[in-house]
Design a protein around this motif. Structure first.
Motif, PDB file in Angstrom:
ATOM      1  N   ASN A 327       0.607  -1.360  -0.365  1.00 40.63           N
ATOM      2  CA  ASN A 327      -0.280  -0.007   0.164  1.00 40.63           C
ATOM      3  C   ASN A 327       0.364   1.419   0.220  1.00 40.63           C
ATOM      4  OD1 ASN A 327      -1.759  -1.972   0.196  1.00 40.63           O
ATOM      5  ND2 ASN A 327      -2.817  -0.986   2.576  1.00 40.63           N
ATOM      6  N   CYS A 328       2.062   1.168   0.145  1.00 43.12           N
ATOM      7  CA  CYS A 328       3.090   2.034   0.370  1.00 43.12           C
ATOM      8  C   CYS A 328       2.947   3.307  -0.763  1.00 43.12           C
ATOM      9  CB  CYS A 328       4.985   1.889   0.464  1.00 43.12           C
ATOM     10  SG  CYS A 328       5.763   2.796   1.150  1.00 43.12           S
ATOM     11  N   ILE A 329       3.041   3.877  -0.721  1.00 43.68           N
ATOM     12  CA  ILE A 329       2.950   5.625  -1.928  1.00 43.68           C
ATOM     13  C   ILE A 329       4.071   6.034  -1.372  1.00 43.68           C
ATOM     14  CG2 ILE A 329       0.397   5.935  -1.291  1.00 43.68           C
ATOM     15  CD1 ILE A 329       1.179   8.198   0.439  1.00 43.68           C
ATOM     16  N   ARG A 330       5.202   5.265  -0.891  1.00 46.35           N
ATOM     17  CA  ARG A 330       6.590   6.057  -1.055  1.00 46.35           C
ATOM     18  C   ARG A 330       7.036   7.641  -0.328  1.00 46.35           C
ATOM     19  NH1 ARG A 330       6.551   1.073  -2.142  1.00 46.35           N
ATOM     20  NH2 ARG A 330       7.012   0.365  -3.758  1.00 46.35           N
ATOM     21  N   CYS A 331       6.067   8.000  -0.002  1.00 46.51           N
ATOM     22  CA  CYS A 331       6.132   9.704   0.780  1.00 46.51           C
ATOM     23  C   CYS A 331       7.189   9.499   1.632  1.00 46.51           C
ATOM     24  CB  CYS A 331       4.530   9.692   1.388  1.00 46.51           C
ATOM     25  SG  CYS A 331       4.879   9.184   2.760  1.00 46.51           S
ATOM     26  N   SER A 332       8.131   8.635   2.201  1.00 42.70           N
ATOM     27  CA  SER A 332       9.218   8.557   3.359  1.00 42.70           C
ATOM     28  C   SER A 332       9.131   8.823   4.705  1.00 42.70           C
ATOM     29  CB  SER A 332       9.923   9.565   2.678  1.00 42.70           C
ATOM     30  OG  SER A 332      10.348  10.848   2.581  1.00 42.70           O
ATOM     31  N   ALA A 333       8.194   9.114   5.067  1.00 37.36           N
ATOM     32  CA  ALA A 333       7.455   9.863   6.636  1.00 37.36           C
ATOM     33  C   ALA A 333       7.892   8.885   7.307  1.00 37.36           C
ATOM     34  CB  ALA A 333       6.346   9.925   6.601  1.00 37.36           C
ATOM     35  N   CYS A 334       7.768   7.628   6.900  1.00 41.57           N
ATOM     36  CA  CYS A 334       8.015   6.705   7.596  1.00 41.57           C
ATOM     37  C   CYS A 334       9.491   6.762   8.388  1.00 41.57           C
ATOM     38  CB  CYS A 334       7.846   5.202   7.322  1.00 41.57           C
ATOM     39  SG  CYS A 334       8.188   4.820   6.141  1.00 41.57           S
ATOM     40  N   MET A 335      10.650   7.083   7.121  1.00 44.17           N
ATOM     41  CA  MET A 335      12.184   7.298   7.367  1.00 44.17           C
ATOM     42  C   MET A 335      12.719   8.860   7.825  1.00 44.17           C
ATOM     43  SD  MET A 335      12.778   6.707   3.774  1.00 44.17           S
ATOM     44  CE  MET A 335      11.208   5.413   2.785  1.00 44.17           C
ATOM     45  N   PRO A 356      11.993   2.302   7.785  1.00 49.07           N
ATOM     46  CA  PRO A 356      11.094   1.247   8.003  1.00 49.07           C
ATOM     47  C   PRO A 356      10.239   0.856   7.039  1.00 49.07           C
ATOM     48  CG  PRO A 356      10.786   3.382   9.455  1.00 49.07           C
ATOM     49  CD  PRO A 356      11.995   3.283   7.620  1.00 49.07           C
ATOM     50  N   ILE A 357       9.974   0.828   5.935  1.00 52.85           N
ATOM     51  CA  ILE A 357       9.008   0.335   4.922  1.00 52.85           C
ATOM     52  C   ILE A 357      10.191  -0.535   4.170  1.00 52.85           C
ATOM     53  CG2 ILE A 357       9.502   2.641   3.155  1.00 52.85           C
ATOM     54  CD1 ILE A 357       6.795  -0.518   3.237  1.00 52.85           C
ATOM     55  N   GLY A 358      11.272   0.230   3.754  1.00 48.46           N
ATOM     56  CA  GLY A 358      12.343  -1.030   2.914  1.00 48.46           C
ATOM     57  C   GLY A 358      12.959  -2.222   3.951  1.00 48.46           C
ATOM     58  N   ALA A 389       2.793   7.451  11.851  1.00 49.67           N
ATOM     59  CA  ALA A 389       3.235   8.401  10.587  1.00 49.67           C
ATOM     60  C   ALA A 389       2.822   8.386   9.421  1.00 49.67           C
ATOM     61  CB  ALA A 389       5.391   9.015  10.123  1.00 49.67           C
ATOM     62  N   CYS A 390       2.409   6.690   9.001  1.00 56.07           N
ATOM     63  CA  CYS A 390       2.496   6.656   7.927  1.00 56.07           C
ATOM     64  C   CYS A 390       1.263   6.889   7.625  1.00 56.07           C
ATOM     65  CB  CYS A 390       2.812   5.064   7.826  1.00 56.07           C
ATOM     66  SG  CYS A 390       1.948   4.287   5.971  1.00 56.07           S
ATOM     67  N   PRO A 391       0.702   7.379   5.686  1.00 53.98           N
ATOM     68  CA  PRO A 391      -0.861   7.957   5.366  1.00 53.98           C
ATOM     69  C   PRO A 391      -1.219   6.748   5.182  1.00 53.98           C
ATOM     70  CG  PRO A 391       1.169   8.705   3.943  1.00 53.98           C
ATOM     71  CD  PRO A 391       1.887   7.979   4.969  1.00 53.98           C
ATOM     72  N   VAL A 392      -1.084   5.708   4.661  1.00 53.75           N
ATOM     73  CA  VAL A 392      -2.227   4.972   4.594  1.00 53.75           C
ATOM     74  C   VAL A 392      -1.650   3.739   5.313  1.00 53.75           C
ATOM     75  CG1 VAL A 392      -1.660   5.202   1.625  1.00 53.75           C
ATOM     76  CG2 VAL A 392      -0.092   3.741   3.089  1.00 53.75           C
ATOM     77  N   LYS A 393      -0.928   4.154   6.848  1.00 50.13           N
ATOM     78  CA  LYS A 393      -1.508   3.413   8.367  1.00 50.13           C
ATOM     79  C   LYS A 393      -0.742   1.701   7.940  1.00 50.13           C
ATOM     80  CE  LYS A 393      -5.302   4.689  10.602  1.00 50.13           C
ATOM     81  NZ  LYS A 393      -6.610   4.545  10.986  1.00 50.13           N
ATOM     82  N   ILE A 394       0.210   1.898   7.632  1.00 52.15           N
ATOM     83  CA  ILE A 394       0.853   0.387   7.218  1.00 52.15           C
ATOM     84  C   ILE A 394       1.163   0.401   7.994  1.00 52.15           C
ATOM     85  CG2 ILE A 394       2.495  -1.177   6.192  1.00 52.15           C
ATOM     86  CD1 ILE A 394       2.182   0.551   3.730  1.00 52.15           C
ATOM     87  N   ASN A 395       1.536  -1.105   9.284  1.00 48.69           N
ATOM     88  CA  ASN A 395       1.724  -1.289  10.406  1.00 48.69           C
ATOM     89  C   ASN A 395       2.927  -1.906  10.252  1.00 48.69           C
ATOM     90  OD1 ASN A 395       1.954  -2.286  12.840  1.00 48.69           O
ATOM     91  ND2 ASN A 395      -0.233  -3.356  13.437  1.00 48.69           N
TER      92      ASN A 395
HETATM   93  S1  SF4 Z   1       4.898   6.300   5.791  1.00 52.12           S
HETATM   94 FE1  SF4 Z   1       3.421   4.744   4.621  1.00 52.12          FE
HETATM   95  S2  SF4 Z   1       3.754   5.564   2.682  1.00 52.12           S
HETATM   96 FE2  SF4 Z   1       5.127   6.829   3.201  1.00 52.12          FE
HETATM   97  S3  SF4 Z   1       7.281   5.709   2.449  1.00 52.12           S
HETATM   98 FE3  SF4 Z   1       6.166   5.185   4.549  1.00 52.12          FE
HETATM   99  S4  SF4 Z   1       5.188   3.230   4.193  1.00 52.12           S
HETATM  100 FE4  SF4 Z   1       5.719   4.275   2.931  1.00 52.12          FE
END
Ligand code: SF4
Lengths: 519, 215
Positions: A327-335, A356-358, A389-395
């Motif tokens: 579901n990740c939209i590659r916003c980089s907020a999680c980083m 984190p997403i990586g 932080a994740c805009p699409v709420k990935i746990n």
């Molecule tokens: S915060 Fe969520 S949507 Fe944004 S890069 Fe990380 S996992 Fe992807």
């Protein structure tokens, strides 16, 4: 990721390309942590973007409503992916675009190469795209005698310096202005030798360097942020205008997009174009967004292609616990909120997808056993900041724990002799199975204090536990256990505390009161 | 098996647990709660924040204001569908008095080349709709806005917007736009923060954005 399906591919089709850590994360992180410049730059960048993000998110009264919608839209997308892909294909094709499907990195690279060859050109301009980085397209094209020019300023800096991006949003964050000036002076042919290190001057040098390329380019390669199934529309979100240049001026446009980037309908864009810019750069809206649907006669590229890429995405989709990573939209907020990423930087993760997403996406796409990717799910303190932080709420924390389990299982399957860990766990099983067992062990606590010595700190544990003390000190154990203290302080009616087998004494205070502090 | 069949089969296998398609909650704001004046004020605030220059005039003064903005500019390009009256205060092309610009019209019959556009100083276009909350102006390629290339190559973009086309939130704009039209959403002049996160306005797109709002 286990399980066999009848009449279906028996094994998940894993992805290849730049998705692997090539050394264990702890080792890479150890090296990167020694780079003081990198740490300072990263700390500044992550904190600045984090603060901007919080500010623009707080402005919206309906941010959480939007996250709920975004998360549900993405889950709905994955649940209906085959139908949506076919719908997208029909719409994009009806308007003059051509769709190609690529099982993996190699196939995608071959398709792009043959499309470029068909134009007779040997140069392409590129818009920043993670999918093409993932498949190693630039290197592949170079081997085939085709030069690919990155046009995003940060990507240009990284490419000119023959380096790798370290952040998905600000790929050259590990370089400061004077380093960038040196790179430009060294690598740009027609650069003004009097170039200063002022960001405005450096940006202008990049503009001049690329302008001729843009105005004469015949072929462009891009990624896409979103594909809208019900209209066949593609979207690129950017800041500098290099994207508009690439998407508008050349005759031929080749876009590479992961199959998971779809949204069911045009109106879903109203959610994602609010979630993405605010989460990503902390702006209310990014300067430029381009949208195109196949070919528009007389306007923009007339030879329009889209390569739909699997490369391990279906393997991630097959993992019921892990599939929401797609579901990740590659916003980089999680980083930007991650305490681990903030210190190690993107290079430590090896893969195109850091942070984190990586740490979940890379092993999901390659399989946990690929190269050193099994170390990635441990690159986290599970603090949960990424999830918030994740805009699409990935746990993300939940998936990290799930993948750690996968890793342990996959290793257990190959090791027959009981490991130290197995023995320790057996010991723990015995200790916790019976209060009397635990009581017996607790009598040993003063011994631990003896081992800690006068400074009340244990610096080195033996065996496997030594891994913990390699980078941390352990405070001395308390003089009494919680159970012992409880037993002393809370007299049971019959004077016997269940489980301890001892009668209540005259203890005072909490067990921690008199203990040595943390080192 | 083709790659297409292969991938669709892989997806089918991956979804063997047949996950439910969730209902999608849409509790976010989809219509404006603001008055027209508030929207105008908000849009101006956002555009100025993005370092655009903003001018608000009564519709009747459009031509005069445009002539003023373009004084001293050597050449401009306009799309063939730009309302004629907006240019009526400019002396006809070729007269070249008082520093008024040469006006080139880009039309399906006569498309300017990249080199011609690169030599032009400014472009004047209309806009389809604007979102005040985010400071975003949308172009959709209709005749008053022209091909995407004409609002991209010249270094200055003068964009004329009718106040009636200002909405507050993005969903209102998305509902007005035709998805399949070639679109450019513009929120300020081009910018980069790639060097030490210091924002620099003006990279590859027009480095100057002027917005003329007609009431
Ligand atoms: S915060 Fe969520 S949507 Fe944004 S890069 Fe990380 S996992 Fe992807």
């Amino acid at each position: 990721m286990s399980g066999t399906f009848l009449g279906m591919p028996a094994l998940p089709a894993y992805g290849h390309g730049n998705l692997n850590a090539t050394e264990p994360f702890p080792k890479a992180a150890h090296r990167e942590l020694g780079n003081a410049q990198l740490r300072a730059n990263l700390g500044h960048a992550t904190h600045t973007i984090r603060d901007k993000r919080l500010k623009v998110v707080a402005e919206l009264p309906d941010w959480e409503d939007m996250r709920d919608s975004g998360s549900a839209i993405k889950n709905a997308t994955m649940a209906q992916l085959p139908a949506l892909l076919e719908q997208f294909e029909a719409n994009f094709t009806a308007r003059g675009g051509t769709i190609h499907w690529a099982r993996d990195a190699q196939e995608a690279n071959e398709i792009v190469t043959s499309l470029v060859r068909a134009t007779g050109e040997t140069e392409v301009v590129k818009v920043k795209s993670m999918a093409t980085q993932e498949i190693g397209l630039n290197e592949y094209l170079e081997d085939q005698g085709i030069a690919a020019f990155e046009t995003d300023l940060a990507e240009l800096i990284v490419q000119l310096d023959h380096d790798k991006p370290s952040h998905i949003l600000v790929p050259a964050i590990h370089k400061n202005r004077s380093q960038i000036r040196e790179i430009f002076l060294r690598e740009m042919e027609d650069v003004d030798p009097a170039l200063t290190d002022e960001p405005a001057r450096l940006a202008e040098a990049a503009r001049r360097h690329l302008r001729k390329k843009f105005l004469t380019a015949k072929v462009a390669v891009s990624g896409a942020n979103f594909g809208l199934a019900d209209t066949g529309t593609l979207t690129v979100v950017e800041s500098e205008g290099n994207g508009r240049m690439c998407l508008t001026l050349p005759d031929t446009l080749i876009t590479v997009m992961g199959i998971e980037k779809l949204l069911p309908s045009w109106s879903d864009l109203e959610v994602f174009m609010q979630l993405l810019p605010r989460s990503s750069t902390g702006e209310r809206m990014n300067p430029y967004t381009s949208l195109w649907t196949g070919v528009t006669p007389g306007d923009g590229p007339q030879n329009v292609h889209l390569v739909l890429l699997d490369n391990g995405r279906t393997a991630a989709l097959a993992d019921e616990m892990g599939r929401t990573a797609l579901n990740c939209i590659r916003c980089s907020a999680c980083m930007n909120v991650c305490p681990v990423y903030e210190r190690t930087g993107g290079h430590a993760y090896g893969s195109t997808y850091p942070g984190p997403i990586g740490a979940i996406l890379s092993p999901l796409m390659t399989g946990i056993k690929s190269e050193k990717n099994n170390s990635l799910p441990y690159a986290s303190s599970l603090c949960g900041a990424c999830f918030d932080a994740c805009p699409v709420k990935i746990n993300i924390p939940e998936i990290l724990v799930h993948l750690r389990g996968e890793d342990v299982d996959s290793r257990r399957a190959t090791i027959k002799v009981p490991t130290q860990m197995d023995l320790m766990m057996k010991g723990a099983e015995w200790a916790f199975s019976d209060g009397a067992h635990l009581g017996l062990l607790e009598k040993g606590l003063p011994l631990g204090r003896l081992a800690a010595g006068r400074d009340k700190v244990i610096k080195k544990l033996p065996g496997l536990a030594g891994k913990w003390t390699r980078s941390r000190d352990l405070p001395a154990p308390p003089g009494q256990s919680f159970r012992q203290w409880w037993a002393r302080d809370h007299k049971a009616p019959d004077g016997v505390v269940p489980g301890t087998g001892t009668t209540n004494g005259t203890g005072t205070g909490s067990p921690t009161e008199s203990e040595g502090g943390q080192a | 098996m083709s790659a297409r069949e292969d991938i669709l089969n892989r997806i089918g296998a991956a979804l063997r647990d047949a996950p439910a398609v969730p209902d999608i909650p849409r509790n976010y704001r989809r219509v404006s709660a603001m008055t027209a004046e508030q929207r105008l004020e908000q849009l101006v605030d956002r555009l100025v924040d993005y370092k655009a220059s903003v001018f608000v005039v009564p519709a009747a003064e459009a031509a005069g204001k445009l002539a003023e903005l373009l004084a001293g500019t050597a050449s401009v390009v306009v799309p063939h569908g730009l309302p004629q009256e907006w240019l009526s205060a400019l002396p006809p092309a070729g007269t070249d008095d008082a520093g008024s610009p040469a006006v080139a019209v880009d039309s399906p019959q006569r498309r300017l080349t990249v080199a011609e556009l690169d030599a032009v100083d400014a472009v004047v276009t209309a806009a389809a709709v604007a979102v005040s909350e985010t400071g975003t102006i949308m172009l959709d390629g209709s005749p008053s806005q022209g091909r995407r290339i004409i609002s991209l190559v010249p270094d200055r973009h003068v964009c004329v917007l009718r106040a009636a086309d200002i909405v507050e939130v993005l969903p209102e704009a998305v509902a007005r736009l035709e998805a399949t039209a070639p679109q450019t959403w513009i929120s300020g002049p081009s910018a980069t923060s790639d060097i030490e996160l210091e924002r620099v306005e003006g990279v590859h797109g027009p480095r100057t954005l002027d917005v003329l709002i007609l009431q």
